[in-house]
Design a protein around this motif. Structure first.
Motif, mmCIF file in Angstrom:
data_model
loop_
_atom_site.group_PDB
_atom_site.id
_atom_site.type_symbol
_atom_site.label_atom_id
_atom_site.label_comp_id
_atom_site.label_asym_id
_atom_site.label_seq_id
_atom_site.Cartn_x
_atom_site.Cartn_y
_atom_site.Cartn_z
ATOM 1 N N ILE A 3 64.743 56.315 52.221
ATOM 2 C CA ILE A 3 65.189 56.589 53.590
ATOM 3 C C ILE A 3 65.541 58.064 53.738
ATOM 4 N N ALA A 4 66.181 58.649 52.741
ATOM 5 C CA ALA A 4 66.526 60.071 52.803
ATOM 6 C C ALA A 4 65.264 60.926 52.848
ATOM 7 N N GLY A 5 64.237 60.548 52.108
ATOM 8 C CA GLY A 5 62.977 61.285 52.146
ATOM 9 C C GLY A 5 62.307 61.202 53.504
ATOM 10 N N ILE A 6 62.341 60.019 54.097
ATOM 11 C CA ILE A 6 61.772 59.850 55.432
ATOM 12 C C ILE A 6 62.559 60.671 56.450
ATOM 13 N N LEU A 7 63.876 60.666 56.337
ATOM 14 C CA LEU A 7 64.698 61.460 57.251
ATOM 15 C C LEU A 7 64.434 62.952 57.071
ATOM 16 N N PHE A 8 64.183 63.380 55.829
ATOM 17 C CA PHE A 8 63.845 64.780 55.577
ATOM 18 C C PHE A 8 62.544 65.148 56.292
ATOM 19 N N VAL A 10 61.229 63.614 58.920
ATOM 20 C CA VAL A 10 61.497 63.579 60.361
ATOM 21 C C VAL A 10 62.204 64.862 60.788
ATOM 22 N N GLY A 11 63.129 65.339 59.958
ATOM 23 C CA GLY A 11 63.811 66.598 60.253
ATOM 24 C C GLY A 11 62.847 67.776 60.296
ATOM 25 N N ILE A 12 61.882 67.789 59.376
ATOM 26 C CA ILE A 12 60.878 68.861 59.395
ATOM 27 C C ILE A 12 60.076 68.810 60.695
ATOM 28 N N LEU A 13 59.668 67.618 61.096
ATOM 29 C CA LEU A 13 58.897 67.488 62.335
ATOM 30 C C LEU A 13 59.712 67.909 63.558
ATOM 31 N N ILE A 14 60.980 67.565 63.578
ATOM 32 C CA ILE A 14 61.838 67.994 64.694
ATOM 33 C C ILE A 14 61.995 69.508 64.673
ATOM 34 N N TYR A 55 72.456 60.956 54.333
ATOM 35 C CA TYR A 55 71.378 60.806 55.309
ATOM 36 C C TYR A 55 71.393 61.947 56.321
ATOM 37 N N LEU A 56 72.576 62.300 56.789
ATOM 38 C CA LEU A 56 72.676 63.407 57.739
ATOM 39 C C LEU A 56 72.278 64.733 57.091
ATOM 40 N N ALA A 57 72.641 64.921 55.830
ATOM 41 C CA ALA A 57 72.260 66.145 55.117
ATOM 42 C C ALA A 57 70.745 66.227 54.951
ATOM 43 N N ALA A 58 70.101 65.103 54.646
ATOM 44 C CA ALA A 58 68.648 65.099 54.507
ATOM 45 C C ALA A 58 67.970 65.417 55.836
ATOM 46 N N LEU A 59 68.444 64.821 56.915
ATOM 47 C CA LEU A 59 67.867 65.062 58.235
ATOM 48 C C LEU A 59 68.022 66.516 58.643
ATOM 49 N N GLN A 60 69.204 67.055 58.458
ATOM 50 C CA GLN A 60 69.461 68.409 58.915
ATOM 51 C C GLN A 60 68.847 69.468 58.006
#
Length: 75
Positions: A3-8, A10-14, A55-60
């Motif tokens: 999930i953290a990898g997926i959020l990472f 998604v963060g790149i795409l954003i 999770y928030l750290a991976a996304l951001q």
């Protein structure tokens, strides 16, 4: 970890496509959704809070990388 990898990603795409308002909205939605899910399942513990921070750290961090890669070169 998956999930953290997926959020990472998604963060790149954003970061490549949108401004900081989008990452702020995504972070709020993620935090609210996870807390509501954990409260519903009655599994909100201190460990869950640390998982949410991860999770928030991976996304951001994905957003920061995407925003960096999306900037134009000065040269």
């Amino acid at each position: 970890m998956i999930i953290a990898g997926i959020l990472f990603l998604v963060g790149i795409l954003i970061g490549l496509s949108y401004s900081y308002i989008a990452i702020l909205a995504a972070s709020i939605v993620l935090a609210v959704a996870m807390v509501v899910l954990w409260l519903t399942l009655d599994s909100l513990t201190l460990f869950s809070i640390f998982v949410l921070i991860g999770y928030l750290a991976a996304l951001q961090s994905g957003y920061l990388l995407g925003a960096y890669l999306g900037t134009k070169d000065d040269a």
